[in-house]
Motif scaffolding. Structure first.
Motif, PDB file in Angstrom:
ATOM      1  N   LYS A   1       2.410   1.543  -3.454  1.00  0.00           N
ATOM      2  CA  LYS A   1       1.371   1.958  -4.400  1.00  0.00           C
ATOM      3  C   LYS A   1       1.117   3.465  -4.291  1.00  0.00           C
ATOM      4  CE  LYS A   1      -3.549   1.172  -5.242  1.00  0.00           C
ATOM      5  NZ  LYS A   1      -4.718   0.361  -4.864  1.00  0.00           N
ATOM      6  N   GLU A   2       0.980   3.980  -3.070  1.00  0.00           N
ATOM      7  CA  GLU A   2       0.746   5.412  -2.867  1.00  0.00           C
ATOM      8  C   GLU A   2       1.901   6.240  -3.453  1.00  0.00           C
ATOM      9  OE1 GLU A   2      -0.042   6.198   1.274  1.00  0.00           O
ATOM     10  OE2 GLU A   2      -1.716   4.774   1.295  1.00  0.00           O
TER      11      GLU A   2
ATOM     12  N   GLU B   1       0.832  -1.212   0.000  1.00  0.00           N
ATOM     13  CA  GLU B   1       0.000   0.000   0.000  1.00  0.00           C
ATOM     14  C   GLU B   1       0.862   1.256   0.000  1.00  0.00           C
ATOM     15  OE1 GLU B   1      -3.260   2.067  -0.654  1.00  0.00           O
ATOM     16  OE2 GLU B   1      -3.194  -0.124  -0.653  1.00  0.00           O
TER      17      GLU B   1
END
Length: 114
Positions: free
Chosen positions: A88-89, A85
């Motif tokens: 991805k950010e 996550e």
């Protein structure tokens, strides 16, 4: 098939190794030893090629394709992030408007300091 044999059937590089890692924050992670791989839409290096960052040499050890949906937290840690996550950010912040498509394939370039 060995990595050398696999490389023989790889498509031509789409960019040069000098452009594999250009962001200062990413370079700092590599030099610090917390980033040992980078993923790109294209293939930027061949196995055995070296890149020089801040006067230090790093050799490409593996180059292969991977779907974004197959990323694990371990892969994210190779990239210098704590989780998929977080990775991805960061990627989406570098590429505004780009969707995160789990089926999208990227080229993984794994390296180590010489």
């Amino acid at each position: 098939m060995s990595e050398v044999e696999a490389q023989d059937v790889m498509p031509p590089k789409t960019c040069s190794i000098e452009k594999l890692v250009t962001k200062e924050a990413e370079i700092r992670k590599i030099v610090a030893g917390t980033k040992t791989a980078t993923r790109r839409n294209g293939r930027y290096a061949d196995i055995g090629e070296t890149m020089t960052l801040q006067g230090r040499e790093f050799v490409i050890e593996r180059v292969y394709r991977q779907s974004l949906g197959d990323l694990t937290d371990e892969h994210a840690r190779q990239e210098g992030y704590d989780s998929v996550e977080e990775y991805k950010e960061a990627i989406l912040s570098y590429h505004p408007g780009m969707p995160w498509l789990p089926h999208m394939k990227v080229w993984v370039h794994e390296f180590r300091e010489v």
